[in-house]
Design an enzyme around this catalytic site. Structure first.
Site, PDB file in Angstrom:
ATOM      1  N   ALA A 142       0.837  -1.728   0.003  1.00 50.95           N
ATOM      2  CA  ALA A 142       0.236  -0.408  -0.249  1.00 50.95           C
ATOM      3  C   ALA A 142       0.844   1.540  -0.152  1.00 50.95           C
ATOM      4  O   ALA A 142       1.865   1.264   0.279  1.00 50.95           O
ATOM      5  CB  ALA A 142      -0.610   0.295   1.371  1.00 50.95           C
ATOM      6  N   THR A 190       0.648   4.446   1.662  1.00 52.36           N
ATOM      7  CA  THR A 190      -0.022   5.006   2.576  1.00 52.36           C
ATOM      8  C   THR A 190       0.277   6.477   3.432  1.00 52.36           C
ATOM      9  O   THR A 190      -0.059   6.658   4.474  1.00 52.36           O
ATOM     10  CB  THR A 190      -0.111   4.041   3.929  1.00 52.36           C
ATOM     11  OG1 THR A 190       1.558   4.191   4.053  1.00 52.36           O
ATOM     12  CG2 THR A 190      -0.230   2.312   3.328  1.00 52.36           C
ATOM     13  N   TYR A 225      -5.376   9.653  -1.475  1.00 51.78           N
ATOM     14  CA  TYR A 225      -5.034   8.517  -0.797  1.00 51.78           C
ATOM     15  C   TYR A 225      -6.595   7.640  -1.104  1.00 51.78           C
ATOM     16  O   TYR A 225      -6.377   6.559  -1.209  1.00 51.78           O
ATOM     17  CB  TYR A 225      -4.599   9.064   0.584  1.00 51.78           C
ATOM     18  CG  TYR A 225      -4.408   7.483   1.305  1.00 51.78           C
ATOM     19  CD1 TYR A 225      -4.088   6.343   1.173  1.00 51.78           C
ATOM     20  CD2 TYR A 225      -5.593   7.540   2.243  1.00 51.78           C
ATOM     21  CE1 TYR A 225      -3.597   5.057   1.935  1.00 51.78           C
ATOM     22  CE2 TYR A 225      -5.366   6.167   3.521  1.00 51.78           C
ATOM     23  CZ  TYR A 225      -4.418   4.742   2.873  1.00 51.78           C
ATOM     24  OH  TYR A 225      -4.582   3.951   3.304  1.00 51.78           O
TER      25      TYR A 225
END
Length: 284
Positions: A59, A61, A124
Site C-alpha cells: 500500500a 499510505t 489517498y
C-alpha cells in the site's frame, strides 16, 4: 493453505506473516522482492507460486504526499491491486484487498456500515477506493477489508509516535475532533486468517471494536504506558494545516463480520493495552 503476501515488509505485512505462518505456507514478498506496480512481474509470481489466496497488503499510505504523488498512489493502491486480482482469478485463488476508512468523508456522524455510500476526501482515499472497485470487478472470490488507524510493532504509527514524543517532551497537543477505530495489526491479521477459512466473500469492516477521538486515543496510550507525567492538551484540526483533508468521524461498524458468523475483534482499549504490555516491548 498456500498464501502469497505482498507488502510483507510493511507494518501489516510483517504481522500477517507472524500470525499466519504457523498454520499456512506463506510466500512473503517485500517491496524489494516484488514491485507490485510491475504487472508482468506480479502476474508471473502468482502463476509460479499458485497460491490458494493472494493477500494484497502492499500500500501507498502517505496520505499527505499522495496529494502531489497521485500517479504512484494509484499505481500501488489501484493498478497493482487490479493485476493481483486478475492473477488470482486466473488460477482460482481468493483475493484479499486491504482498504481503508478513508473511502468515507466522515460526515455520517455514526460508525459506517459496509453498505454506506463512499465519498473519499483526498487522493489517498480515492486511490484505495479504485483498488476496491478493481478487486470487485476482476475477482469473483474477493475479501475487501476496510480497516483504520493501524498500529503494530513495525513501522511508524500513532501509538509509537505518541510514546516517542512522550519520551522527548513533557507536554503534547493532539486533535480532539477526529474520530476513528484504532486497530492492532496482530488482531487484523488473525481476523484475515479466520476469513480465509470461509468462502464468505465480500466487503467487510475489520477494526477493533469501538471508536474514540485522537485525543482519547493518546490519553489511553499514555495511561497504558504509565506515562502519567505527560500533560496532554486537546486542539482543533484547524490548528494543524495539512495538505490532505481527513474524515472527521470514520469509525467502522462490523456488521459484515457478525452476519457472516466470523468472530469479531476485541475492543480497542484491550488491544492497545496488550500491544503496549507485550508487543511494543519487542520493538527494535
Amino acid at each position: 493453505m498456500k498464501l502469497l503476501i505482498t507488502g510483507a515488509g510493511g507494518q501489516l505485512g510483517r504481522d500477517l506473516v507472524r500470525v499466519l505462518e504457523s498454520e499456512h505456507t506463506c510466500y512473503a514478498l517485500t517491496r524489494e522482492e516484488l514491485d507490485v506496480t510491475d504487472g508482468d512481474a506480479l502476474s508471473g509470481r502468482i502463476r509460479s507460486i499458485a497460491p490458494d489466496a493472494v493477500i494484497y497488503a502492499a500500500a501507498y499510505t502517505q496520505v499527505d504526499q499522495a496529494e502531489t504523488d497521485l500517479e504512484m498512489a494509484f499505481r500501488v493502491n489501484a493498478v497493482g491491486a487490479g493485476h493481483a486480482a486478475m492473477g488470482a482469478e486466473a488460477i482460482g485463488a481468493a483475493m484479499v484487498y486491504v482498504s481503508t476508512d478513508y473511502v468515507f468523508d466522515g460526515k455520517k456522524g455514526t460508525p459506517y456500515l459496509e453498505t454506506d455510500p463512499v465519498s473519499p476526501l483526498g487522493a489517498y482515499g480515492r486511490s484505495k477506493l479504485a483498488g476496491e472497485q478493481l478487486t470487485r470487478e476482476l475477482s469473483s472470490r474477493h475479501f475487501i477489508i476496510r480497516t483504520s488507524w493501524l498500529y503494530g510493532r513495525d513501522g511508524s504509527n500513532f501509538v509509537t509516535k505518541i510514546l516517542a514524543a512522550a519520551g522527548q517532551r513533557p507536554e503534547l497537543t493532539v486533535v480532539d475532533d477526529q474520530f476513528g477505530s484504532p486497530t492492532y495489526t496482530v488482531d487484523l491479521a488473525s481476523c484475515i486468517g479466520r476469513m480465509l477459512q470461509t468462502q464468505a466473500y465480500g466487503t467487510y469492516h475489520v477494526a477493533n471494536r469501538g471508536f474514540c477521538s485522537r485525543y482519547a486515543f493518546a490519553e489511553a496510550i499514555l495511561a497504558a504506558a504509565g506515562r502519567h507525567d505527560v500533560i496532554l492538551n486537546p486542539a482543533s484540526s484547524e490548528a494543524f494545516v495539512l495538505p490532505a483533508q481527513r474524515p472527521e468521524n470514520s469509525a467502522l461498524a462490523d456488521r459484515g463480520l457478525r452476519r457472516a458468523g466470523i468472530p469479531r475483534m476485541r475492543d480497542w482499549k484491550s488491544a492497545l493495552e496488550h500491544f503496549i504490555d507485550s508487543d511494543y516491548l519487542l520493538k527494535g
